[in-house]
Design a protein around this motif. Structure first.
Motif, short mmCIF file in Angstrom:
data_model
loop_
_atom_site.label_atom_id
_atom_site.label_comp_id
_atom_site.label_asym_id
_atom_site.label_seq_id
_atom_site.Cartn_x
_atom_site.Cartn_y
_atom_site.Cartn_z
N VAL A 8 39.21 81.85 45.70
CA VAL A 8 38.68 80.50 45.66
C VAL A 8 37.92 80.14 46.80
O VAL A 8 36.82 79.53 46.91
CB VAL A 8 39.88 79.45 45.47
N THR A 61 34.31 81.81 47.04
CA THR A 61 33.18 81.15 46.28
C THR A 61 32.62 80.04 46.81
O THR A 61 31.20 79.97 46.15
CB THR A 61 33.66 80.93 44.96
N PRO A 77 35.19 71.83 44.76
CA PRO A 77 35.25 72.16 43.26
C PRO A 77 33.80 72.88 42.90
O PRO A 77 32.96 72.67 43.58
CB PRO A 77 35.48 71.03 42.60
N LYS A 78 33.90 73.63 41.95
CA LYS A 78 32.77 74.19 41.20
C LYS A 78 31.76 73.08 40.85
O LYS A 78 32.07 71.91 40.49
CB LYS A 78 33.28 74.89 39.88
N MET A 79 30.46 73.66 41.36
CA MET A 79 29.66 72.61 40.79
C MET A 79 28.71 72.95 39.65
O MET A 79 29.10 74.04 39.00
CB MET A 79 28.27 72.56 41.94
N ASP A 80 28.03 72.05 39.08
CA ASP A 80 27.31 72.24 37.68
C ASP A 80 26.23 72.95 38.14
O ASP A 80 24.85 72.39 38.34
CB ASP A 80 27.01 70.89 36.96
N CYS A 81 26.11 74.09 37.68
CA CYS A 81 25.14 75.17 38.21
C CYS A 81 23.82 75.10 37.11
O CYS A 81 22.91 74.93 37.66
CB CYS A 81 25.47 76.68 38.04
N CYS A 139 23.91 80.56 41.95
CA CYS A 139 24.91 79.68 41.98
C CYS A 139 26.44 79.98 41.75
O CYS A 139 27.20 79.33 42.55
CB CYS A 139 24.52 78.63 41.17
N VAL A 140 26.56 80.67 40.68
CA VAL A 140 27.96 81.21 40.47
C VAL A 140 28.58 81.86 41.71
O VAL A 140 29.73 81.96 42.02
CB VAL A 140 28.17 82.10 39.17
N ARG A 141 27.72 82.64 42.40
CA ARG A 141 28.37 83.74 43.55
C ARG A 141 28.55 82.55 44.68
O ARG A 141 29.44 82.86 45.40
CB ARG A 141 27.39 84.50 43.89
N ASN A 146 28.33 78.88 44.78
CA ASN A 146 28.66 77.61 44.46
C ASN A 146 28.09 76.59 45.32
O ASN A 146 28.43 75.37 45.58
CB ASN A 146 30.38 77.42 44.60
N CYS A 147 26.73 76.87 45.39
CA CYS A 147 25.66 76.05 45.91
C CYS A 147 24.51 76.23 45.66
O CYS A 147 24.08 77.51 45.50
CB CYS A 147 25.87 75.82 47.46
#
Length: 104
Positions: free
Chosen positions: A35, A38, A42-46, A71-73, A75-76
């Protein structure tokens, strides 16, 4: 004599419990490291972030696919439609096999 017969099973059970506790702690540490690697928070809406990033692209499907992977890798996604890589250093550091920038 009866006491000696009870010590061996007690030691074996104690070692088994200790092993299980260590396994749970190791799994918890691995999960927390995953966690923390990454990105932040929290996870963003890619999908939405990459749609905004790629809206002016000449090849929007390719742009969204590459952006989504980054973005998945990381998280921004940097703000705007291009540039601003300093806002997301992880995003800027990903490269292709040819050492070209992977993320749009």
């Amino acid at each position: 004599m009866a006491f000696a017969k009870l010590i061996i099973p007690f030691i074996l059970v104690s070692l088994l419990v200790l092993h299980q506790v260590q396994a749970v702690q190791t799994n918890h540490q691995l999960a927390s490291n995953a966690v923390s690697n990454t990105g932040y928070g929290p996870k963003m809406d890619c999908g939405a972030a990459c749609a905004g990033r790629c809206q002016l692209s000449s090849r929007p499907r390719l742009c969204k696919r590459a952006c989504g992977t980054c973005c998945v890798r990381c998280n921004c996604v940097p703000p705007g439609t291009s540039g601003n890589y300093e806002a997301c250093p992880c995003y800027a550091s990903l490269t292709t096999h040819g050492n070209r920038r992977k993320c749009p």
